[in-house]
Design a protein around this motif. Sequence first.
Motif, PDB file in Angstrom:
ATOM      1  N   PRO A 105       0.832  -1.200   0.000  1.00  0.00           N
ATOM      2  CA  PRO A 105       0.000   0.000   0.000  1.00  0.00           C
ATOM      3  C   PRO A 105       0.871   1.256   0.000  1.00  0.00           C
ATOM      4  N   ASN A 106       0.248   2.375  -0.296  1.00  0.00           N
ATOM      5  CA  ASN A 106       0.949   3.645  -0.230  1.00  0.00           C
ATOM      6  C   ASN A 106       1.495   3.826   1.186  1.00  0.00           C
ATOM      7  N   ASP A 126      -0.716   5.329   3.764  1.00  0.00           N
ATOM      8  CA  ASP A 126      -1.885   4.583   4.248  1.00  0.00           C
ATOM      9  C   ASP A 126      -1.516   3.850   5.535  1.00  0.00           C
ATOM     10  N   LYS A 127      -2.344   3.981   6.513  1.00  0.00           N
ATOM     11  CA  LYS A 127      -2.144   3.277   7.784  1.00  0.00           C
ATOM     12  C   LYS A 127      -3.043   2.048   7.782  1.00  0.00           C
ATOM     13  N   VAL A 128      -2.449   0.899   7.529  1.00  0.00           N
ATOM     14  CA  VAL A 128      -3.198  -0.350   7.402  1.00  0.00           C
ATOM     15  C   VAL A 128      -2.918  -1.213   8.628  1.00  0.00           C
TER      16      VAL A 128
END
Length: 120
Positions: A73-74, A77-79
């Motif tokens: 992910p970018n 982005d907080k995944v």
Amino acid sequence: MVAKIGHGASLFVSISYNKLKVDDEYGKVLFAQHIIEQSDGTYQMPDILHSFEPYLSANRRTEKPVIHISLNPNPSDKVNDKAFSEMGQRYMKELGFGEQPYIVFKHTDIERTHIHIVSL
């Protein structure tokens, strides 16, 4: 998100690479589909490899049966782990591989947290 899909002949190499990250505390197993799990919730190399054996045996003539996917992910982005796990499961389902054995690893060895999926 950037997805990188690789393929190879050695399941051992793909699993070893990811398991080493786990052993060095730069990764963890987020999800495993049809993979033998120890009673303490861990995954060991012999069990992982054994879990794939029926599929390898059924496809002996395939030159490169191993698929190794990296989903990135970018960095902004907080995944969380749950979202990463769901992302891996959905990706495999969309590929049509959702019911076969696969294992999803999270890696934190670089600035960008990402996941790896290994299957056949």
